[in-house]
Motif scaffolding. Structure first.
Motif, short mmCIF file in Angstrom:
data_model
loop_
_atom_site.label_atom_id
_atom_site.label_comp_id
_atom_site.label_asym_id
_atom_site.label_seq_id
_atom_site.Cartn_x
_atom_site.Cartn_y
_atom_site.Cartn_z
N ALA A 112 0.83 -1.20 0.00
CA ALA A 112 0.00 0.00 0.00
C ALA A 112 0.87 1.25 0.00
O ALA A 112 0.61 2.21 -0.74
N GLY A 113 1.91 1.25 0.82
CA GLY A 113 2.81 2.40 0.89
C GLY A 113 3.55 2.62 -0.42
O GLY A 113 3.69 3.77 -0.88
N ILE A 114 4.01 1.55 -1.04
CA ILE A 114 4.70 1.66 -2.33
C ILE A 114 3.77 2.23 -3.39
O ILE A 114 4.14 3.15 -4.15
N ALA A 115 2.55 1.70 -3.47
CA ALA A 115 1.61 2.16 -4.49
C ALA A 115 1.22 3.61 -4.27
O ALA A 115 1.11 4.39 -5.24
N ALA A 116 1.00 4.01 -3.02
CA ALA A 116 0.63 5.40 -2.74
C ALA A 116 1.76 6.36 -3.09
O ALA A 116 1.52 7.44 -3.64
N ARG A 117 2.99 5.97 -2.81
CA ARG A 117 4.14 6.81 -3.18
C ARG A 117 4.27 6.91 -4.70
O ARG A 117 4.62 7.98 -5.22
N ASP A 118 4.00 5.82 -5.40
CA ASP A 118 4.06 5.86 -6.86
C ASP A 118 3.03 6.82 -7.44
O ASP A 118 3.19 7.30 -8.58
N GLN A 119 1.97 7.10 -6.68
CA GLN A 119 0.97 8.07 -7.11
C GLN A 119 1.31 9.49 -6.67
O GLN A 119 0.54 10.42 -6.91
N GLY A 120 2.45 9.65 -6.01
CA GLY A 120 2.89 10.97 -5.59
C GLY A 120 2.45 11.40 -4.21
O GLY A 120 2.70 12.55 -3.81
N ALA A 121 1.78 10.53 -3.46
CA ALA A 121 1.30 10.88 -2.13
C ALA A 121 2.43 10.78 -1.11
O ALA A 121 3.33 9.96 -1.23
N ASP A 122 2.37 11.62 -0.09
CA ASP A 122 3.26 11.49 1.06
C ASP A 122 2.74 10.33 1.91
O ASP A 122 1.52 10.20 2.11
N VAL A 123 3.64 9.48 2.39
CA VAL A 123 3.23 8.24 3.05
C VAL A 123 4.02 8.02 4.34
O VAL A 123 5.24 8.18 4.37
N ILE A 124 3.30 7.64 5.38
CA ILE A 124 3.91 7.12 6.61
C ILE A 124 3.39 5.70 6.81
O ILE A 124 2.19 5.45 6.72
N ILE A 125 4.30 4.77 7.07
CA ILE A 125 3.93 3.39 7.41
C ILE A 125 4.26 3.18 8.88
O ILE A 125 5.43 3.19 9.27
N ALA A 126 3.24 3.03 9.71
CA ALA A 126 3.42 2.81 11.15
C ALA A 126 3.36 1.32 11.44
O ALA A 126 2.35 0.67 11.17
N GLU A 127 4.44 0.78 11.97
CA GLU A 127 4.57 -0.67 12.20
C GLU A 127 4.94 -0.92 13.66
O GLU A 127 5.81 -0.25 14.21
N LYS A 128 4.28 -1.90 14.29
CA LYS A 128 4.54 -2.15 15.71
C LYS A 128 5.90 -2.81 15.95
O LYS A 128 6.45 -2.68 17.04
#
Length: 562
Positions: A24-40
């Motif tokens: 999801a993070g990779i695809a959103a970045r490919d669309q130009g969106a700023d992305v944070i992936i929060a992982e426990k």
């Protein structure tokens, strides 16, 4: 009182850094969106895909022909069943090959022996839908690709709550567990994608009760996405019938299709009629079709059931061992080697594992969006679609693209409004209280009490029944347990506070399971009612939605989308 020490804003917040979350993070970045992936934990080795996988459900035209509906029909006849909306399944299938090719280009070997190789989980003479691949490095590769694109990885940050305003989801409250002293992190976001994995530790381990972390899937995946959604009013679906996996008894590991062997009774007779000799192309699908066989045989006295690979050719045994490494079963290989267990000489007892939540959870549309605007879900947390590793990868990809596109019509909640939100501040005090309480009960006690209630009053078949009176009693005991947990839980560090929040999430999931099971007044699959012993044909192709609204629990039956 614990404070918020970090503040972030982003277009897309991805909750969970497993396969679905990273995609999801990779695809959103490919669309130009700023992305944070929060992982426990750490995205390089977290979730149920942490150590690998070797089967990827997908549709490849050159192998399956021009009509993906052939694969769609096979999905319902395989281990995955029919708990899915067909429109989502068709979009998944049509986008799956592009994801497969991307994975291969990035360095995950999807072409064994230089070809798209389909095998396992298959009936003789029927289409094979699971691509055999080597996924031992998949988390490392996807983490690298996400970082290469500029996604911000916020490791050691489990999300505790979602923030909502009149326009839908607005961000999240996370717990910083990167040091022994806990702290809170506030993340404002235009869209949020939930990808926290399956729901384990809700029921006691069938193989080793009392050993909380001996689970087939990741024991750190505790259905957080379902609880987060439940608390802000998103609809959940298919909650009343948890799933049960199977594999080696006591050494609880998944990967049935990796074993090249026959399921047999103790006298050597095969359990099923599908093959007379297992091959690497087919295996023995009996364990998928008759998933309860391992429990049935123990209860009717004809067991135990064994996986027999002793008739395999040496090259097939070697191939199986390679597949186990790809699947992430290295600990199982090491154990067998250390104890002189040779599948070519020794049969291995198989058993059915405890119930858990996978393919039961957040209701999504064809774009992966939940019933809350701006809130998406992907992977094992999806309630109306399931395709395991392939489903996590492809639906993560789809939800990332769609969430990024939706940002154009959504704005960030102001910092002032977020920080003054009454719900947020109540939750800060709620979670902080467990850490500030110097003496009290531990999270393990609460988790085992929850498991006992679910096992005794909301049992999952086979050979276990539910009833209105049992479920009602279980719901009351669960209410009492929650009250006691809130009043008594004490945590000494960020790690134990995180574990306590996991148990509280599981309590929410347990409530949804029990309430939905009370509403399903029939017997179907692993949901067996002593007071409604028949299967109601009017509920065929129906999904039960459940959600919270205005302080009350609501439910609705809807037809599956075709």
């Amino acid at each position: 009182m614990l404070k918020i020490t970090q503040f972030f804003e982003t277009d897309v917040l991805v909750v969970g850094g497993g396969i679905a979350g990273l995609m999801a993070g990779i695809a959103a970045r490919d669309q130009g969106a700023d992305v944070i992936i929060a992982e426990k934990a750490d995205t390089r080795r977290s979730g149920s895909g942490a150590t690998g996988n070797d089967h990827f459900l997908c549709y490849i035209p050159e192998k399956h022909g021009d009509d993906p509906r052939l694969v769609l029909h096979e999905i319902a006849d395989s281990m995955l069943g029919s708990n899915m909306d067909a429109d989502i399944a068709m979009r998944f299938l049509n986008e799956s090959f592009n994801v497969v090719k991307s994975w291969h280009e990035w360095g995950i070997n999807m072409r064994l022996h230089d070809d798209w190789t389909f095998m396992g989980h298959a009936f003789p003479g029927r289409p094979r839908i699971f691509l055999k691949y080597d996924g031992h490095n998949q988390k490392a590769v996807l983490t690298r690709e996400a970082k290469k694109r500029g996604a911000r990885l916020l490791n050691h940050h489990p999300v505790l709550e979602l923030i909502k305003d009149e326009n839908g989801v607005a961000g999240a409250l996370a717990l910083d567990v990167s040091s022994p002293e806990p702290a809170f992190t506030l993340i404002r976001a235009k869209t949020v994608i939930l990808a926290t994995g399956s729901g384990n530790r809700l029921y006691p381990s069938t193989s080793t009760p009392g050993m909380l972390f001996n689970t087939g899937f990741c024991p750190g995946c505790t259905a957080a996405a379902l609880a987060l959604s439940w608390r802000i009013g998103a609809r959940l679906v298919n909650m009343e019938i948890p799933f049960r996996h199977a594999g080696p008894r006591y050494f609880t590991r998944c990967g049935k299709a990796t074993w090249i062997g026959m399921y047999r009774y103790p006298d050597g007779k095969p359990l099923g009629p599908f093959v007379t000799k297992a091959t690497r192309e087919l295996g023995d699908i009996t364990g998928d079709v008759w998933n309860t066989s391992f429990t049935d045989l123990m209860c009717n006295g004809r067991g135990p059931a064994y996986m027999d690979c002793t008739q395999d050719a040496p090259e097939d045994l070697a191939f199986m061992r390679e597949g186990m490494a790809s699947e992430g079963l290295t600990s199982l290989i090491d154990y067998m080697d250390a104890n002189g267990i040779d599948p070519g000489k020794h049969v291995v007892e198989f058993g059915q594992f405890e119930p858990f939540l996978i393919g039961r959870g957040v209701e999504i549309d064809i774009n992966g969006q939940s019933t809350i605007p701006g809130l998406y879900a992907a992977g094992d947390v999806m309630g109306n679609f399931r395709a395991d590793m392939g489903g996590a990868a492809v639906m993560g990809w789809i939800s990332g693209k769609e969430a990024a596109a939706a940002c154009a019509n959504r704005s960030l909640i102001s910092a002032e409004r977020a920080e003054s939100d009454a719900w947020l501040n109540e939750r800060l005090a709620y979670y902080g209280g467990f850490y500030e309480r110097k003496q009290g009960a531990g999270w393990k006690d609460a988790n085992m009490a929850l498991q006992q209630i679910m096992n005794d009053y909301a049992a999952v078949g086979p050979h276990r029944v539910r009833s209105g009176s049992l479920l009602s009693a279980g719901l009351e005991y669960l209410r009492q347990l929650r009250e006691q947990a809130v009043a008594q839980l004490s945590t000494s560090c960020s790690h134990t506070l995180m574990r306590a929040t996991e148990v509280l999430d599981l309590m929410d999931c347990g409530e949804a399971v029990i309430r939905a099971a009370m509403e399903r007044k029939e017997s179907r699959g692993l949901h067996q009612r002593a007071d409604f012993t028949f299967t109601n044909p009017l509920l065929n192709n129906k999904f039960l939605e459940i959600w919270r609204e205005d302080g009350a629990v609501r439910m609705n039956w809807r037809s599956k989308r075709q």
